[in-house]
Motif scaffolding. Structure first.
Motif, PDB file in Angstrom:
ATOM      1  N   SER A  41       0.857  -1.193   0.000  1.00  0.00           N
ATOM      2  CA  SER A  41       0.000   0.000   0.000  1.00  0.00           C
ATOM      3  C   SER A  41       0.885   1.233   0.000  1.00  0.00           C
ATOM      4  O   SER A  41       2.103   1.144   0.168  1.00  0.00           O
ATOM      5  CB  SER A  41      -0.840   0.042   1.277  1.00  0.00           C
ATOM      6  OG  SER A  41      -1.804  -0.951   1.285  1.00  0.00           O
ATOM      7  N   PHE A 142      -3.805  -1.592  -5.153  1.00  0.00           N
ATOM      8  CA  PHE A 142      -4.806  -0.515  -5.277  1.00  0.00           C
ATOM      9  C   PHE A 142      -4.903   0.077  -6.673  1.00  0.00           C
ATOM     10  O   PHE A 142      -5.790   0.870  -6.921  1.00  0.00           O
ATOM     11  CB  PHE A 142      -4.416   0.559  -4.245  1.00  0.00           C
ATOM     12  CG  PHE A 142      -5.264   1.792  -4.130  1.00  0.00           C
ATOM     13  CD1 PHE A 142      -6.645   1.724  -3.955  1.00  0.00           C
ATOM     14  CD2 PHE A 142      -4.673   3.049  -4.139  1.00  0.00           C
ATOM     15  CE1 PHE A 142      -7.400   2.887  -3.793  1.00  0.00           C
ATOM     16  CE2 PHE A 142      -5.416   4.208  -3.988  1.00  0.00           C
ATOM     17  CZ  PHE A 142      -6.783   4.133  -3.818  1.00  0.00           C
ATOM     18  N   SER A 159      -5.780  -2.413  -1.946  1.00  0.00           N
ATOM     19  CA  SER A 159      -4.600  -3.297  -1.994  1.00  0.00           C
ATOM     20  C   SER A 159      -4.966  -4.712  -1.559  1.00  0.00           C
ATOM     21  O   SER A 159      -4.318  -5.676  -1.976  1.00  0.00           O
ATOM     22  CB  SER A 159      -3.489  -2.770  -1.083  1.00  0.00           C
ATOM     23  OG  SER A 159      -3.071  -1.521  -1.540  1.00  0.00           O
TER      24      SER A 159
END
Ligand code: ADP
Ligand code: ASP
Ligand code: MG
Length: 413
Positions: A41, A142, A159
């Motif tokens: 992330s 993501f 994510s």
């Protein structure tokens, strides 16, 4: 040789030290004889900060606009791109080989629903080549690209969806979701005193909990996991404790009536009054809203004496800017008597458990706990394995605690 896909959330890669700690975990898995893919992330609160920055620019000096969705995704995708490069560098610095890829570089193609895009395909070739060459492969969570090559994002918490999609396409042996708590708890451990870590939970229960506010896993990720039978181990990136396994339902899970409670804050009720009461109207209204890619819930329709109906439903506060123009346009099209109103500051408290299919009395116990705590229930919705109540946001944390206490979720079953 097993294949493991690990995912590190924002707090687990928030600074150089944590990135190195995550890199060490990936290396340890590699040294244990596995092929390793790592999804990351954006660092810390980067995504929130980028969203704030976009809003600031769009409302600068009296300007009043919402960030165009394509441009917002262009901006947000940068967050994860920073982390992949730093993670690959950390692995190199620790003497191992790694290579980083953006969504586009692994052909992670989505539809063009910017900010909520759905994954359509992934080209696993490039990943497999690098894995068989002995490298740890780092992938930006993501994000994806449209068939035209524009950046898209997969919705907040996306994510998790990248993790499971990569896990599914590589037919991995296990997806490890590293986060900032020890696993899935009976309720958000940051809100509820006595929340207890669950050792394993079924896909269906996790699907409900995620959809009802347990932000630890994104709902779409759990949907994928169920569909492709991907096992997820949710665990803490800062310790070696066993976390929670999300798995297919087993017969002994039915003994547990309520597995967890969840809370969704920041809901808005949209009420459309004076809707002509004739067949097809609801289909038109909700079809139009669905076309705008907005999820609605808790729908209520009351028919009035004058052949009109009031239709109300809830949406997440973040969707208000998108739904308002859609609803206002619809109200205008339906004629002079139709008007929309918006009521913010609502929350939803829910309990979930597969055992509800075979046990009664759950609803009564939940309603009594809320009434004893003087929490007014504004609406109730149920499914086979969940009960949800709409309440005032101000009472949300208290409501979650009393419901958790009423089902004694703090005690191991
Ligand atoms: P990450 O950045 O690792 O993806 P998130 O902040 O998205 O982490 O998700 C982890 C958070 O989810 C926890 O810190 C916790 O506050 C929250 N959470 C909500 N419900 C639950 C639950 N039932 N079990 C565990 N965590 C929960
Ligand atoms: N960075 C994105 C978010 O904060 C995606 C994720 O962390 O899963 O929502
Ligand atoms: Mg998350």
């Amino acid at each position: 040789m097993a294949l493991i896909v690990q995912k590190f959330g924002g707090t687990s890669v928030a600074d150089a030290e944590r990135i190195h700690r995550a890199a060490r975990r990936a290396i340890a898995a590699k040294e244990a004889g596995n092929q390793v893919c790592v999804v990351v992330s954006a660092m810390g609160h980067t995504t929130d900060e980028l969203i704030d920055l976009a809003k600031k620019v769009c409302s600068y000096a009296g300007c009043e606009s919402n960030p165009p969705k394509r441009e917002l995704d262009q901006l947000l995708a940068t967050g994860e791109q920073v982390t992949i490069a730093l993670m690959a560098m950390a692995i190199h610095a620790q003497g191992h080989e790694a290579i980083s890829f953006t969504g586009g570089q692994i052909g992670l193609v989505t539809d063009n629903a910017f900010s909520k895009a759905r994954i359509q395909s992934i080209n696993k070739q490039r990943i497999l080549e690098q894995l068989s060459g002995g490298k740890i492969v780092i992938i930006a969570g993501f994000q994806g690209v449209t068939p035209e090559g524009d950046f898209t994002t997969l919705g907040r918490g996306g994510s998790n969806a990248t993790l499971v999609a990569i896990g599914a396409i590589l037919e991995c042996d296990c997806c490890e979701n590293y986060t900032d708590v020890d696993g899935i708890y009976t309720a958000d451990p940051r809100i509820v005193k006595g929340a207890r870590k669950i050792d394993q939970i079924s896909y269906d229960e996790m699907l409900e909990l995620s959809g009802l506010g347990a932000s630890v896993l994104q709902t779409r990720a759990v949907e994928f996991a169920k569909k492709y039978n991907v096992k997820i181990h949710v665990r803490n990136s800062q310790n070696d404790n066993q976390g929670t396994w999300i798995v297919a339902e087993t017969p002994n899970m039915e003994h547990i009536v309520v597995s967890g409670a969840a809370l969704k804050k920041d809901l808005v009720r949209v009420t459309i009054k004076g809707v002509p009461d004739r067949p097809g109207i609801a289909a038109t209204i909700f079809g139009t809203i669905a076309d705008a890619n907005i999820m609605v819930d808790d729908i209520i329709q009351n028919v009035m004496d004058d052949n009109t109906a009031n239709i109300s439903f809830t949406v997440e506060h973040g969707d208000l800017a998108d739904i308002k123009p859609v609803v206002e346009r619809m109200a205008k099209d339906l004629g002079g008597g139709t008007k929309a109103t918006y009521h913010s500051d609502l929350a939803k408290v829910s309990v979930v458990g597969v055992g509800m299919r075979t046990h009664t009395g759950v609803a009564q116990r939940m309603f009594k706990a809320l009434s004893d705590a003087k929490v007014n229930i504004q609406n109730i919705t149920t499914s086979e394995i969940k009960i949800s109540c709409i309440i005032d946001k101000e009472q949300a944390n208290k409501a979650l605690q009393v419901v958790h206490d009423a089902f004694e979720l703090e005690k191991a079953k």
